[in-house]
Design an enzyme around this catalytic site. Structure first.
Site, PDB file in Angstrom:
ATOM      1  N   HIS A 193       0.841  -1.214   0.000  1.00  0.00           N
ATOM      2  CA  HIS A 193       0.000   0.000   0.000  1.00  0.00           C
ATOM      3  C   HIS A 193       0.871   1.257   0.000  1.00  0.00           C
ATOM      4  O   HIS A 193       0.674   2.162  -0.822  1.00  0.00           O
ATOM      5  CB  HIS A 193      -0.910  -0.016   1.227  1.00  0.00           C
ATOM      6  CG  HIS A 193      -1.833   1.152   1.313  1.00  0.00           C
ATOM      7  ND1 HIS A 193      -3.100   1.156   0.774  1.00  0.00           N
ATOM      8  CD2 HIS A 193      -1.673   2.389   1.855  1.00  0.00           C
ATOM      9  CE1 HIS A 193      -3.676   2.323   0.981  1.00  0.00           C
ATOM     10  NE2 HIS A 193      -2.832   3.090   1.643  1.00  0.00           N
ATOM     11  N   GLU A 194       1.829   1.300   0.913  1.00  0.00           N
ATOM     12  CA  GLU A 194       2.686   2.479   1.007  1.00  0.00           C
ATOM     13  C   GLU A 194       3.615   2.589  -0.196  1.00  0.00           C
ATOM     14  O   GLU A 194       3.971   3.690  -0.615  1.00  0.00           O
ATOM     15  CB  GLU A 194       3.500   2.448   2.306  1.00  0.00           C
ATOM     16  CG  GLU A 194       2.667   2.449   3.585  1.00  0.00           C
ATOM     17  CD  GLU A 194       1.717   3.633   3.680  1.00  0.00           C
ATOM     18  OE1 GLU A 194       1.996   4.684   3.057  1.00  0.00           O
ATOM     19  OE2 GLU A 194       0.686   3.515   4.368  1.00  0.00           O
TER      20      GLU A 194
END
Length: 419
Positions: free
Chosen positions: A24-25
């Site tokens: 996600h990051e």
């Protein structure tokens, strides 16, 4: 081996959630870098740092609390407020005479290519210059776009406006935000595709997959690859037909007509009664094909996304309540349980969690990626950004409500755990 199982569960939880957060990051990070945004930190976890290493402009950190992560982009926090007019500073000049370091220690003794003076004014965002008073005389200096602010042991790279999140176009900011959830959907697709490649793609053909030893099917002489033509004279056209007939016949003996190696034969199978559900202990058939694996990855990602969205709709309409939701404790518990069932089951669960994370973050709720996208839409419609202080307050309130929701669902998890 309960202890070994516990260790395996803990490892599975760390790997699964670490992977989801990292991907996600990583989405945010890669699209922010592509837009030219200065990314100060890429962090896994929250709270105090337990490990950090700096490469290029970015500090990569591992933090104590294994919940969430972040990409800290320039302009999102007041990191340059440490420099003020009337401060005594020492500036270091590069060979071209531009300021490369601004040392904020008033007791610093200037060395070679360094001068000390009082700050009259500065512009580190657009004009990139600063004016100092040196021995009663004012002098202006140009500032290098990658100059460092030095305070004690801490060095902070300045961020001209064109390197800040707020200095980018609406579309560049949109993609930097949207990429986080998007990468979660990509991860789910990759995981489902890998399952199809290594463990096979489930087929709806009325054929027997792996036959469990000592189960009813094995005892009746059925083998993997047998094609079921009919049961009790009723034609069987799909695996779903087979499951439906068997599950509704617990304890009965059914006559099955099968085809094996081009030959037909009839077999009597006594159906196992497991909590009033009939079973013959046979796994679903699978096929091995790269093309089918990719199709399986895409279809599974779509189907689970649709199912989760339907559940969200039922939550909004009141079909489900907060008592039906699971929080971190429940999800950790289920992850540990799935880890005991094999790698393919754990990978499927990780893919579903990744879809959940992506969809949840796209909700137009303050403090989530969807809330930030909503503010970008408002900015595009009104032609100017929302006041940063007001937007910050909205996100703060949204974050507080999210923490309250997490507390509620965590209480639900604990109550179910001990009930």
């Amino acid at each position: 081996m309960p202890f070994a199982n516990s260790i395996e569960s803990v490892i599975a939880i760390v790997v699964v959630f670490g992977l989801l957060v990292f991907i996600h990051e990583l989405g945010h990070f890669l699209l922010a870098k592509r837009a030219g945004i200065l990314c100060r930190e890429f962090a896994l976890g929250m709270g105090p740092k337990i490990f950090s290493v700096k490469k290029g402009e970015t500090e990569y950190t591992l933090r104590l609390l294994p919940i969430g992560g972040m990409v800290r982009m320039a302009g999102e926090d007041p990191e340059l407020d440490i420099l003020k007019p009337q401060m005594q500073v020492t500036v270091e000049l590069d060979p071209l005479g531009k300021v490369s370091r601004i040392i904020l220690d008033p007791h610093h003794q200037p060395g070679p290519n360094q001068v000390t003076g009082t700050v009259i004014r500065y512009d580190l965002e657009q004009q990139l210059n600063m004016q100092l008073e040196l021995a009663g005389e004012q002098k202006q200096f140009s500032v290098h776009p990658q100059a460092m602010l030095v305070k004690g042991d801490q060095e902070i790279q300045i961020a001209p406006l064109n390197r800040q999140f707020k200095g980018k176009t609406i579309m560049q900011r949109f993609w930097a935000i949207f990429a986080g959830p998007a990468f979660n959907f990509i991860l789910a697709f990759v995981l489902f595709t890998l399952i199809g490649l290594f463990f096979g793609v489930p087929s709806n053909q009325p054929m027997l997959g792996e036959v469990k030893a000592d189960g009813p099917a094995a005892q009746a002489g059925l083998q993997q690859g047998d094609r079921v033509l009919s049961i009790q004279g009723q034609p069987v056209a799909s695996w779903d037909d087979l499951v439906e007939i068997v599950s509704m016949s617990p304890g009965k003996t059914l006559q099955m007509e099968i085809e094996r190696d081009g030959q037909r034969k009839t077999v009597d199978v006594t159906i196992l009664n497991e909590q009033n559900v009939g079973k013959i202990m046979v796994y679903k058939p699978v096929t091995y094909s790269p093309l089918h694996a990719v199709q399986y990855g895409a279809v599974s990602t779509y189907n689970f996304s649709a199912a989760i969205l339907k559940s969200l709709g039922q939550l909004i309409t009141g079909t489900y309540g907060l008592k039906d939701l699971s929080g971190p404790v429940g999800i950790f518990k289920m992850t540990g349980e799935f880890a005991q069932q094999g790698l393919s089951v754990l990978m499927s669960w990780a893919a579903v969690l990744s879809i959940n994370l992506g969809l949840f973050n796209l909700l137009p709720v303050p403090a989530l990626d969807g809330g930030r996208i909503a503010f970008l839409v408002v900015e595009a419609l009104r032609g100017r950004p929302v006041d940063p202080n007001k937007e910050g307050m909205v996100h703060f309130l949204g974050f507080a409500l999210l923490m309250l929701l997490i507390l509620v669902v965590t209480w639900n998890d604990i109550t179910r755990l001990f009930s």
